[in-house]
Design a protein around this motif. Structure first.
Motif, PDB file in Angstrom:
ATOM      1  N   VAL A   1       1.025  -1.034  -0.030  1.00  0.00           N
ATOM      2  CA  VAL A   1      -0.063   0.003  -0.035  1.00  0.00           C
ATOM      3  C   VAL A   1       0.808   1.252   0.016  1.00  0.00           C
ATOM      4  O   VAL A   1       1.621   1.479   0.701  1.00  0.00           O
ATOM      5  CB  VAL A   1      -0.929   0.129   1.127  1.00  0.00           C
ATOM      6  CG1 VAL A   1      -1.695   1.238   1.187  1.00  0.00           C
ATOM      7  CG2 VAL A   1      -1.726  -1.207   1.242  1.00  0.00           C
ATOM      8  N   PRO A   2       0.591   1.992  -0.893  1.00  0.00           N
ATOM      9  CA  PRO A   2       1.559   3.515  -0.892  1.00  0.00           C
ATOM     10  C   PRO A   2       1.361   4.254   0.280  1.00  0.00           C
ATOM     11  O   PRO A   2       0.162   4.197   0.883  1.00  0.00           O
ATOM     12  CB  PRO A   2       1.216   4.139  -2.170  1.00  0.00           C
ATOM     13  CG  PRO A   2       0.138   3.295  -2.861  1.00  0.00           C
ATOM     14  CD  PRO A   2      -0.329   2.128  -2.093  1.00  0.00           C
ATOM     15  N   ASP A   3       2.157   4.974   0.729  1.00  0.00           N
ATOM     16  CA  ASP A   3       2.190   5.736   1.834  1.00  0.00           C
ATOM     17  C   ASP A   3       1.034   6.917   1.322  1.00  0.00           C
ATOM     18  O   ASP A   3       1.141   7.525   0.353  1.00  0.00           O
ATOM     19  CB  ASP A   3       3.613   6.487   2.001  1.00  0.00           C
ATOM     20  CG  ASP A   3       3.437   7.181   3.456  1.00  0.00           C
ATOM     21  OD1 ASP A   3       2.532   7.167   4.274  1.00  0.00           O
ATOM     22  OD2 ASP A   3       4.328   7.762   3.676  1.00  0.00           O
ATOM     23  N   SER A   4       0.272   7.320   2.382  1.00  0.00           N
ATOM     24  CA  SER A   4      -0.528   8.289   2.380  1.00  0.00           C
ATOM     25  C   SER A   4      -0.209   9.578   3.176  1.00  0.00           C
ATOM     26  O   SER A   4       0.084   9.386   4.417  1.00  0.00           O
ATOM     27  CB  SER A   4      -2.044   7.948   2.730  1.00  0.00           C
ATOM     28  OG  SER A   4      -3.043   9.151   2.564  1.00  0.00           O
ATOM     29  N   ALA A   5      -0.117  10.780   2.420  1.00  0.00           N
ATOM     30  CA  ALA A   5      -0.055  11.934   3.334  1.00  0.00           C
ATOM     31  C   ALA A   5      -1.150  12.363   3.902  1.00  0.00           C
ATOM     32  O   ALA A   5      -1.225  13.384   4.800  1.00  0.00           O
ATOM     33  CB  ALA A   5       0.548  13.022   2.348  1.00  0.00           C
ATOM     34  N   GLY A   6      -2.342  11.857   3.549  1.00  0.00           N
ATOM     35  CA  GLY A   6      -3.493  12.297   4.099  1.00  0.00           C
ATOM     36  C   GLY A   6      -4.464  11.599   4.973  1.00  0.00           C
ATOM     37  O   GLY A   6      -5.238  11.747   5.850  1.00  0.00           O
ATOM     38  N   THR A   7      -3.981  10.131   5.400  1.00  0.00           N
ATOM     39  CA  THR A   7      -4.821   9.406   6.362  1.00  0.00           C
ATOM     40  C   THR A   7      -3.956   8.355   6.729  1.00  0.00           C
ATOM     41  O   THR A   7      -2.966   7.984   6.155  1.00  0.00           O
ATOM     42  CB  THR A   7      -6.143   8.936   5.304  1.00  0.00           C
ATOM     43  OG1 THR A   7      -6.808   8.257   6.387  1.00  0.00           O
ATOM     44  CG2 THR A   7      -5.774   8.173   4.325  1.00  0.00           C
ATOM     45  N   MET A   8      -4.586   7.750   7.942  1.00  0.00           N
ATOM     46  CA  MET A   8      -3.793   6.470   8.501  1.00  0.00           C
ATOM     47  C   MET A   8      -4.511   5.257   8.355  1.00  0.00           C
ATOM     48  O   MET A   8      -4.532   4.149   8.779  1.00  0.00           O
ATOM     49  CB  MET A   8      -3.519   6.632   9.885  1.00  0.00           C
ATOM     50  CG  MET A   8      -4.734   6.831  10.612  1.00  0.00           C
ATOM     51  SD  MET A   8      -4.170   6.895  12.369  1.00  0.00           S
ATOM     52  CE  MET A   8      -5.831   6.737  13.291  1.00  0.00           C
ATOM     53  N   PHE A   9      -5.773   5.469   7.298  1.00  0.00           N
ATOM     54  CA  PHE A   9      -6.385   4.191   7.091  1.00  0.00           C
ATOM     55  C   PHE A   9      -6.156   3.598   5.782  1.00  0.00           C
ATOM     56  O   PHE A   9      -5.888   4.370   4.695  1.00  0.00           O
ATOM     57  CB  PHE A   9      -8.007   4.666   7.101  1.00  0.00           C
ATOM     58  CG  PHE A   9      -8.262   4.879   8.572  1.00  0.00           C
ATOM     59  CD1 PHE A   9      -8.304   4.192   9.645  1.00  0.00           C
ATOM     60  CD2 PHE A   9      -8.396   6.384   8.767  1.00  0.00           C
ATOM     61  CE1 PHE A   9      -8.525   4.724  10.859  1.00  0.00           C
ATOM     62  CE2 PHE A   9      -8.605   7.000   9.973  1.00  0.00           C
ATOM     63  CZ  PHE A   9      -8.869   5.960  11.175  1.00  0.00           C
ATOM     64  N   VAL A  10      -6.566   2.378   5.337  1.00  0.00           N
ATOM     65  CA  VAL A  10      -6.519   1.790   4.260  1.00  0.00           C
ATOM     66  C   VAL A  10      -7.953   0.978   4.072  1.00  0.00           C
ATOM     67  O   VAL A  10      -8.350   0.333   5.125  1.00  0.00           O
ATOM     68  CB  VAL A  10      -5.466   0.787   3.827  1.00  0.00           C
ATOM     69  CG1 VAL A  10      -5.451  -0.188   4.861  1.00  0.00           C
ATOM     70  CG2 VAL A  10      -5.349   0.369   2.281  1.00  0.00           C
ATOM     71  N   TRP A  11      -8.463   1.134   2.842  1.00  0.00           N
ATOM     72  CA  TRP A  11      -9.768   0.444   2.576  1.00  0.00           C
ATOM     73  C   TRP A  11      -9.473  -0.743   1.697  1.00  0.00           C
ATOM     74  O   TRP A  11      -8.736  -0.448   0.745  1.00  0.00           O
ATOM     75  CB  TRP A  11     -10.651   1.427   1.948  1.00  0.00           C
ATOM     76  CG  TRP A  11     -11.290   2.453   2.854  1.00  0.00           C
ATOM     77  CD1 TRP A  11     -11.023   3.645   3.182  1.00  0.00           C
ATOM     78  CD2 TRP A  11     -12.662   2.161   3.458  1.00  0.00           C
ATOM     79  NE1 TRP A  11     -11.739   4.282   4.124  1.00  0.00           N
ATOM     80  CE2 TRP A  11     -12.871   3.122   4.426  1.00  0.00           C
ATOM     81  CE3 TRP A  11     -13.826   1.313   3.572  1.00  0.00           C
ATOM     82  CZ2 TRP A  11     -14.037   3.504   5.134  1.00  0.00           C
ATOM     83  CZ3 TRP A  11     -14.715   1.543   4.340  1.00  0.00           C
ATOM     84  CH2 TRP A  11     -14.907   2.823   5.321  1.00  0.00           C
ATOM     85  N   LEU A  12      -9.874  -1.940   2.051  1.00  0.00           N
ATOM     86  CA  LEU A  12      -9.478  -3.101   0.884  1.00  0.00           C
ATOM     87  C   LEU A  12     -10.874  -3.812   0.822  1.00  0.00           C
ATOM     88  O   LEU A  12     -11.839  -3.894   1.663  1.00  0.00           O
ATOM     89  CB  LEU A  12      -8.707  -4.128   1.736  1.00  0.00           C
ATOM     90  CG  LEU A  12      -7.281  -3.690   2.205  1.00  0.00           C
ATOM     91  CD1 LEU A  12      -6.491  -4.657   3.017  1.00  0.00           C
ATOM     92  CD2 LEU A  12      -6.537  -3.112   0.935  1.00  0.00           C
ATOM     93  N   PRO A  13     -11.132  -4.416  -0.568  1.00  0.00           N
ATOM     94  CA  PRO A  13     -12.221  -5.088  -0.854  1.00  0.00           C
ATOM     95  C   PRO A  13     -12.206  -6.451  -0.269  1.00  0.00           C
ATOM     96  O   PRO A  13     -11.122  -7.036  -0.153  1.00  0.00           O
ATOM     97  CB  PRO A  13     -12.175  -5.299  -2.462  1.00  0.00           C
ATOM     98  CG  PRO A  13     -10.924  -5.102  -2.779  1.00  0.00           C
ATOM     99  CD  PRO A  13     -10.060  -4.143  -1.726  1.00  0.00           C
ATOM    100  N   VAL A  14     -13.387  -6.905   0.177  1.00  0.00           N
ATOM    101  CA  VAL A  14     -13.294  -8.067   0.818  1.00  0.00           C
ATOM    102  C   VAL A  14     -13.466  -9.131  -0.314  1.00  0.00           C
ATOM    103  O   VAL A  14     -13.807  -8.887  -1.431  1.00  0.00           O
ATOM    104  CB  VAL A  14     -14.766  -8.468   1.756  1.00  0.00           C
ATOM    105  CG1 VAL A  14     -14.352  -7.555   3.068  1.00  0.00           C
ATOM    106  CG2 VAL A  14     -15.975  -7.985   1.238  1.00  0.00           C
ATOM    107  N   PRO A  15     -12.886 -10.615  -0.020  1.00  0.00           N
ATOM    108  CA  PRO A  15     -12.942 -11.640  -0.944  1.00  0.00           C
ATOM    109  C   PRO A  15     -14.381 -11.835  -1.346  1.00  0.00           C
ATOM    110  O   PRO A  15     -15.465 -11.697  -0.647  1.00  0.00           O
ATOM    111  CB  PRO A  15     -12.225 -12.604  -0.472  1.00  0.00           C
ATOM    112  CG  PRO A  15     -11.783 -12.035   0.582  1.00  0.00           C
ATOM    113  CD  PRO A  15     -12.563 -10.982   1.266  1.00  0.00           C
ATOM    114  N   GLU A  16     -14.516 -12.286  -2.706  1.00  0.00           N
ATOM    115  CA  GLU A  16     -15.723 -12.754  -3.250  1.00  0.00           C
ATOM    116  C   GLU A  16     -16.503 -13.837  -2.119  1.00  0.00           C
ATOM    117  O   GLU A  16     -15.840 -14.922  -1.697  1.00  0.00           O
ATOM    118  CB  GLU A  16     -15.875 -13.325  -4.459  1.00  0.00           C
ATOM    119  CG  GLU A  16     -17.082 -13.587  -5.170  1.00  0.00           C
ATOM    120  CD  GLU A  16     -16.904 -14.165  -6.538  1.00  0.00           C
ATOM    121  OE1 GLU A  16     -17.669 -14.742  -7.040  1.00  0.00           O
ATOM    122  OE2 GLU A  16     -15.914 -13.403  -7.377  1.00  0.00           O
ATOM    123  N   GLY A  17     -17.687 -13.688  -1.921  1.00  0.00           N
ATOM    124  CA  GLY A  17     -18.371 -14.724  -1.020  1.00  0.00           C
ATOM    125  C   GLY A  17     -18.794 -14.384   0.265  1.00  0.00           C
ATOM    126  O   GLY A  17     -19.263 -14.970   1.197  1.00  0.00           O
TER     127      GLY A  17
END
Length: 76
Positions: A1-17
């Motif tokens: 995940v690239p470093d973000s200058a604006g947030t300390m959160f990352v959103w990831l898609p959940v696996p199918e199913g």
């Protein structure tokens, strides 16, 4: 995940199913890793999980590896 200058959160898609809640529950039960289901932020969050990037980089790498292994072993 690239470093973000604006947030300390990352959103990831959940696996199918999985729903965002079912994925978070299984991940927590089987690995001890806690994320927030996207639905905690409203209905448009379904299908995503949010993680806070608040641990040291080496630990975050280990956590990401554990999540990847969990997903590989639990594909529906």
């Amino acid at each position: 995940v690239p470093d973000s200058a604006g947030t300390m959160f990352v959103w990831l898609p959940v696996p199918e199913g999985y729903s965002s809640v079912s994925f978070v529950e299984q991940l927590m039960d089987q690995t001890g890793i806690i994320g927030t289901p996207g639905t905690a932020f409203g209905p448009r969050g379904e299908g995503y999980i949010r993680f806070a990037l608040v641990r040291p980089a080496q630990e975050m790498a280990r956590i990401a590896e554990t999540i990847g292994k969990f997903v590989s072993e639990n594909q529906n």
